[in-house]
Design a protein around this motif. Structure first.
Motif, PDB file in Angstrom:
ATOM      1  N   ARG A 153      45.672  50.720  50.584  1.00 15.06           N
ATOM      2  CA  ARG A 153      46.023  49.701  49.589  1.00 15.06           C
ATOM      3  C   ARG A 153      45.409  48.380  50.026  1.00 15.06           C
ATOM      4  NH1 ARG A 153      51.807  51.062  46.926  1.00 15.06           N
ATOM      5  NH2 ARG A 153      50.916  49.575  45.456  1.00 15.06           N
ATOM      6  N   LYS A 154      44.335  48.008  49.364  1.00 17.69           N
ATOM      7  CA  LYS A 154      43.620  46.799  49.755  1.00 17.69           C
ATOM      8  C   LYS A 154      43.194  45.929  48.580  1.00 17.69           C
ATOM      9  CE  LYS A 154      40.635  49.484  51.700  1.00 17.69           C
ATOM     10  NZ  LYS A 154      39.502  50.105  52.430  1.00 17.69           N
ATOM     11  N   LYS A 155      43.278  46.434  47.357  1.00 21.37           N
ATOM     12  CA  LYS A 155      42.752  45.700  46.206  1.00 21.37           C
ATOM     13  C   LYS A 155      43.688  44.563  45.787  1.00 21.37           C
ATOM     14  CE  LYS A 155      39.973  49.482  44.341  1.00 21.37           C
ATOM     15  NZ  LYS A 155      39.721  50.388  43.194  1.00 21.37           N
ATOM     16  N   ILE A 156      43.078  43.534  45.191  1.00 22.63           N
ATOM     17  CA  ILE A 156      43.822  42.427  44.598  1.00 22.63           C
ATOM     18  C   ILE A 156      43.523  42.395  43.107  1.00 22.63           C
ATOM     19  CG2 ILE A 156      44.117  39.921  44.505  1.00 22.63           C
ATOM     20  CD1 ILE A 156      43.479  39.749  47.428  1.00 22.63           C
ATOM     21  N   LEU A 157      44.563  42.388  42.294  1.00 21.39           N
ATOM     22  CA  LEU A 157      44.428  42.288  40.844  1.00 21.39           C
ATOM     23  C   LEU A 157      44.533  40.817  40.453  1.00 21.39           C
ATOM     24  CD1 LEU A 157      46.802  45.227  39.749  1.00 21.39           C
ATOM     25  CD2 LEU A 157      44.479  45.332  40.665  1.00 21.39           C
ATOM     26  N   LEU A 158      43.550  40.335  39.685  1.00 18.94           N
ATOM     27  CA  LEU A 158      43.537  38.925  39.308  1.00 18.94           C
ATOM     28  C   LEU A 158      42.938  38.724  37.932  1.00 18.94           C
ATOM     29  CD1 LEU A 158      40.591  37.031  40.967  1.00 18.94           C
ATOM     30  CD2 LEU A 158      40.970  39.433  41.475  1.00 18.94           C
ATOM     31  N   ASP A 159      42.983  37.492  37.480  1.00 17.13           N
ATOM     32  CA  ASP A 159      42.500  37.091  36.162  1.00 17.13           C
ATOM     33  C   ASP A 159      40.979  37.202  36.087  1.00 17.13           C
ATOM     34  OD1 ASP A 159      42.226  35.857  33.693  1.00 17.13           O
ATOM     35  OD2 ASP A 159      42.479  33.837  34.496  1.00 17.13           O
ATOM     36  N   TRP A 160      40.493  37.693  34.945  1.00 16.07           N
ATOM     37  CA  TRP A 160      39.043  37.842  34.771  1.00 16.07           C
ATOM     38  C   TRP A 160      38.340  36.489  34.727  1.00 16.07           C
ATOM     39  CZ3 TRP A 160      41.028  35.700  30.557  1.00 16.07           C
ATOM     40  CH2 TRP A 160      40.205  35.210  29.551  1.00 16.07           C
ATOM     41  N   LYS A 161      39.061  35.450  34.341  1.00 23.08           N
ATOM     42  CA  LYS A 161      38.476  34.122  34.236  1.00 23.08           C
ATOM     43  C   LYS A 161      39.333  33.151  35.043  1.00 23.08           C
ATOM     44  CE  LYS A 161      36.277  31.250  30.647  1.00 23.08           C
ATOM     45  NZ  LYS A 161      34.905  31.624  30.932  1.00 23.08           N
ATOM     46  N   ALA A 162      39.622  33.551  36.268  1.00 19.39           N
ATOM     47  CA  ALA A 162      40.435  32.701  37.136  1.00 19.39           C
ATOM     48  C   ALA A 162      39.737  31.367  37.351  1.00 19.39           C
ATOM     49  CB  ALA A 162      40.669  33.379  38.484  1.00 19.39           C
ATOM     50  N   PHE A 163      40.539  30.321  37.537  1.00 22.73           N
ATOM     51  CA  PHE A 163      39.950  29.031  37.859  1.00 22.73           C
ATOM     52  C   PHE A 163      39.084  29.219  39.111  1.00 22.73           C
ATOM     53  CE2 PHE A 163      39.738  24.632  39.261  1.00 22.73           C
ATOM     54  CZ  PHE A 163      39.554  23.981  38.045  1.00 22.73           C
ATOM     55  N   PRO A 164      37.863  28.654  39.126  1.00 23.14           N
ATOM     56  CA  PRO A 164      36.930  28.945  40.226  1.00 23.14           C
ATOM     57  C   PRO A 164      37.523  28.810  41.615  1.00 23.14           C
ATOM     58  CG  PRO A 164      35.793  27.739  38.506  1.00 23.14           C
ATOM     59  CD  PRO A 164      37.240  27.806  38.086  1.00 23.14           C
ATOM     60  N   SER A 165      38.348  27.783  41.837  1.00 26.30           N
ATOM     61  CA  SER A 165      38.908  27.589  43.170  1.00 26.30           C
ATOM     62  C   SER A 165      39.790  28.773  43.576  1.00 26.30           C
ATOM     63  CB  SER A 165      39.704  26.286  43.234  1.00 26.30           C
ATOM     64  OG  SER A 165      39.944  25.907  44.563  1.00 26.30           O
ATOM     65  N   ASP A 166      40.575  29.294  42.629  1.00 26.12           N
ATOM     66  CA  ASP A 166      41.394  30.478  42.902  1.00 26.12           C
ATOM     67  C   ASP A 166      40.508  31.671  43.226  1.00 26.12           C
ATOM     68  OD1 ASP A 166      43.249  28.668  41.900  1.00 26.12           O
ATOM     69  OD2 ASP A 166      44.430  30.219  40.927  1.00 26.12           O
ATOM     70  N   MET A 185      38.190  43.324  44.419  1.00 24.91           N
ATOM     71  CA  MET A 185      38.738  42.462  43.374  1.00 24.91           C
ATOM     72  C   MET A 185      38.725  43.195  42.033  1.00 24.91           C
ATOM     73  SD  MET A 185      36.853  38.882  44.481  1.00 24.91           S
ATOM     74  CE  MET A 185      37.698  37.789  43.344  1.00 24.91           C
ATOM     75  N   VAL A 186      39.886  43.308  41.401  1.00 29.96           N
ATOM     76  CA  VAL A 186      40.004  43.943  40.088  1.00 29.96           C
ATOM     77  C   VAL A 186      40.298  42.853  39.074  1.00 29.96           C
ATOM     78  CG1 VAL A 186      41.245  45.618  38.683  1.00 29.96           C
ATOM     79  CG2 VAL A 186      40.847  46.078  41.118  1.00 29.96           C
ATOM     80  N   LEU A 187      39.333  42.549  38.203  1.00 34.32           N
ATOM     81  CA  LEU A 187      39.474  41.460  37.238  1.00 34.32           C
ATOM     82  C   LEU A 187      40.065  41.990  35.940  1.00 34.32           C
ATOM     83  CD1 LEU A 187      36.060  39.626  37.803  1.00 34.32           C
ATOM     84  CD2 LEU A 187      38.188  39.447  39.098  1.00 34.32           C
ATOM     85  N   MET A 188      41.151  41.372  35.506  1.00 36.33           N
ATOM     86  CA  MET A 188      41.845  41.803  34.291  1.00 36.33           C
ATOM     87  C   MET A 188      41.518  40.854  33.153  1.00 36.33           C
ATOM     88  SD  MET A 188      45.554  43.006  35.761  1.00 36.33           S
ATOM     89  CE  MET A 188      45.949  41.495  36.618  1.00 36.33           C
ATOM     90  N   GLY A 189      40.815  41.352  32.142  1.00 31.52           N
ATOM     91  CA  GLY A 189      40.396  40.515  31.028  1.00 31.52           C
ATOM     92  C   GLY A 189      40.830  41.085  29.689  1.00 31.52           C
ATOM     93  N   PRO A 190      40.573  40.336  28.615  1.00 29.22           N
ATOM     94  CA  PRO A 190      40.968  40.794  27.280  1.00 29.22           C
ATOM     95  C   PRO A 190      40.041  41.892  26.770  1.00 29.22           C
ATOM     96  CG  PRO A 190      39.750  38.741  27.127  1.00 29.22           C
ATOM     97  CD  PRO A 190      39.903  39.030  28.593  1.00 29.22           C
ATOM     98  N   ASP A 191      40.450  42.550  25.715  1.00 26.45           N
ATOM     99  CA  ASP A 191      39.597  43.530  25.061  1.00 26.45           C
ATOM    100  C   ASP A 191      38.441  42.815  24.373  1.00 26.45           C
ATOM    101  OD1 ASP A 191      41.184  45.644  25.873  1.00 26.45           O
ATOM    102  OD2 ASP A 191      42.444  45.561  24.074  1.00 26.45           O
ATOM    103  N   GLU A 192      37.403  43.555  24.086  1.00 24.22           N
ATOM    104  CA  GLU A 192      36.216  43.001  23.445  1.00 24.22           C
ATOM    105  C   GLU A 192      36.579  42.289  22.146  1.00 24.22           C
ATOM    106  OE1 GLU A 192      32.242  42.061  23.251  1.00 24.22           O
ATOM    107  OE2 GLU A 192      33.213  43.208  24.861  1.00 24.22           O
ATOM    108  N   GLY A 193      36.073  41.059  21.995  1.00 27.59           N
ATOM    109  CA  GLY A 193      36.318  40.290  20.781  1.00 27.59           C
ATOM    110  C   GLY A 193      37.644  39.556  20.757  1.00 27.59           C
ATOM    111  N   GLU A 194      38.438  39.660  21.825  1.00 22.41           N
ATOM    112  CA  GLU A 194      39.725  38.978  21.896  1.00 22.41           C
ATOM    113  C   GLU A 194      39.717  37.968  23.036  1.00 22.41           C
ATOM    114  OE1 GLU A 194      42.941  41.721  22.124  1.00 22.41           O
ATOM    115  OE2 GLU A 194      42.483  42.699  20.217  1.00 22.41           O
TER     116      GLU A 194
END
Length: 464
Positions: A153-166, A185-194
């Motif tokens: 267990r090593k992955k970090i889940l975060l925002d796809w468009k996190a503020f650059p400093s984060d 790093m696993v980036l979580m973003g919206p579905d296409e077009g959203e």
């Protein structure tokens, strides 16, 4: 996110498009007197420094940039004077002596004074909050304690468009452990077009990585879109699958209500210069749940046991701090995560800014925020259709899923023209490339009449 009260979305009648209607909303506003506690920059000052067309009046500008930097509370001058009197009057004794009539505690206790006030805004006990450092430094310190990757267990889940400093902080922490960010790093973003990242999608990604993720860290409010995540639901779901959960409250602190303790959040960090009005680069805050701040004093000769963290002198208990025996005994709670002697001047402006919240509550602020952003949304969409509109509001339409911000996505090529028109009219918003204007009416000092004027100027700029 479900608020502590189920407030229906504001409904505005057929007369709501008039300037007089906006004025009537101001007259009925129970928080209208709070505006007098702040110094709003004047149009004349802005014109002489930044605007292309000088000659505007001395009336206050329309300041809708509280999501970047809040305006100065009037209390700052008074508190700074008291602090300078202490420094000049008694020097080093200011660490231990409180001057008669001063609104400030001795320097040794100032961080606790600030933490006690901030705790009310984030739904925590005073012992779970610390005033220290800056947001990114605090994130590094918290990640050093809470990110413990293992082989499985090593992955970090975060925002796809996190503020650059984060993003940089998380990336560098991963590299510090000798891991590859591209794989970790696993980036979580919206579905296409959203633009909104639906809660269901976040939960599904948590499920996908329930066996290989160590930590989830998301912004309470996404800085670009203004989306407010469902913190209690996401936190509970992730923790039930063995993840450590942290939140960045940069755009949520002093903006929306939190219950960090009750929601069982592991840790959180925030800056204080946006809706908190603490001043540019002002001292930040962090939260550590009480279960992670406990100190076991029964460990014997090896000293007390506590959660590992990067330690420093000012995280040590005051009762033994000056023994200088190099035996670290942390302050129980979040205070034990403090590393260095907090800057007194920074603490002074922070404490001064917190006085503005003494005559209201974060729940009352939230109620006005619903109405302000709802009114802005109503006026922006009024008399427009999907075919004729030259912009899209990408902030969630559900007012419980946003804070005091609307992100307006313009059609390509319009951003700089519209931004210049607003600035020349003495209306301060911020823009995010390539095409977004972020409009943030702050409930403590902005008015419905200002919302009306903004929308009128904005639509004029588009029509011209």
């Amino acid at each position: 996110m479900t608020d502590s009260f189920n407030t229906p979305k504001p409904i505005f009648g057929s007369e709501a498009g008039s300037k007089e209607y906006a004025a009537s909303l101001d007259m009925a506003d129970p928080l209208r007197a709070l505006r007098d506690q702040f110094i709003i920059p004047s149009k004349a000052n802005l014109a002489s420094k930044t605007l292309a067309k000088p000659g505007l009046s001395n009336e206050p500008c329309i300041y809708f940039a509280g999501n970047s930097l809040g305006v100065q509370p009037k209390a700052v001058g008074k508190y700074m004077e008291a602090q300078l009197d202490t420094w000049s009057g008694i020097g080093v004794l200011g660490h231990f002596i409180e001057l008669e009539g001063s609104p400030l505690k001795p320097w040794q206790l100032l961080a606790e004074q600030a933490a006690g006030s901030m705790s009310k805004l984030v739904g925590a006990s005073p012992e779970e909050v610390a005033a220290m450092g800056t947001l990114t430094v605090n994130l590094h310190l918290l990640l050093a304690s809470f990110y413990k990757p293992t082989e499985s267990r090593k992955k970090i889940l975060l925002d796809w468009k996190a503020f650059p400093s984060d993003h940089y902080a998380i990336e560098s922490q991963i590299e510090w452990h000798g891991l590859d960010p591209k794989e970790t790093m696993v980036l979580m973003g919206p579905d296409e077009g959203e633009y909104e990242v639906k809660t269901e999608k976040v939960l599904s990604i948590i499920d996908q990585h329930a066996d290989d993720a160590a930590l989830l860290i998301l912004p309470a409010i996404q800085y670009y879109t203004g989306q407010l995540f469902d913190i209690p639901k996401i936190t509970q779901y992730a923790k039930a699958r063995g993840l450590v959960v942290g939140w960045d409250l940069a755009h949520g602190y002093a903006n929306v209500p939190f219950k960090l303790h009750d929601w069982d959040v592991d840790f959180a960090a925030w800056c204080t210069y946006k809706y908190g009005n603490g001043g540019p680069g002002s001292m930040a805050g962090l939260f550590v749940h009480e279960k992670h701040g406990r100190v076991d004093y029964s460990a014997g000769e090896d000293g007390p046991k506590f959660r590992h963290r990067l330690t420093g002198w000012y995280g040590g208990d005051r009762s033994v701090r000056f023994k200088m025996d190099n035996k670290f005994k942390p302050i129980p709670g979040a205070g034990g995560f403090i590393v260095s002697n907090p800057a007194v001047i920074d603490l002074t402006t922070l404490i001064a800014s917190l006085t503005a919240f003494e005559n209201t509550s974060i729940e009352e602020i939230r109620q006005k925020s619903f109405k302000l952003t709802g009114y802005a949304e109503y006026l922006l969409l009024k008399d427009t259709t999907d075919e004729t509109r030259q912009f899209t509001i990408i902030t969630p339409a559900d007012h419980h899923a946003r804070g005091a911000q609307l992100s307006v996505l313009l059609k390509p090529g319009l951003l700089h023209k519209v931004a210049e028109r607003l600035q020349n009219a003495g209306i301060i918003c911020d823009k995010r490339e390539p095409d977004v204007i972020r409009v943030a009416p702050a409930p403590l000092y902005n008015t419905f009449s200002e919302v009306w004027t903004f929308v009128d100027t904005f639509k004029s700029a588009l029509s011209s």
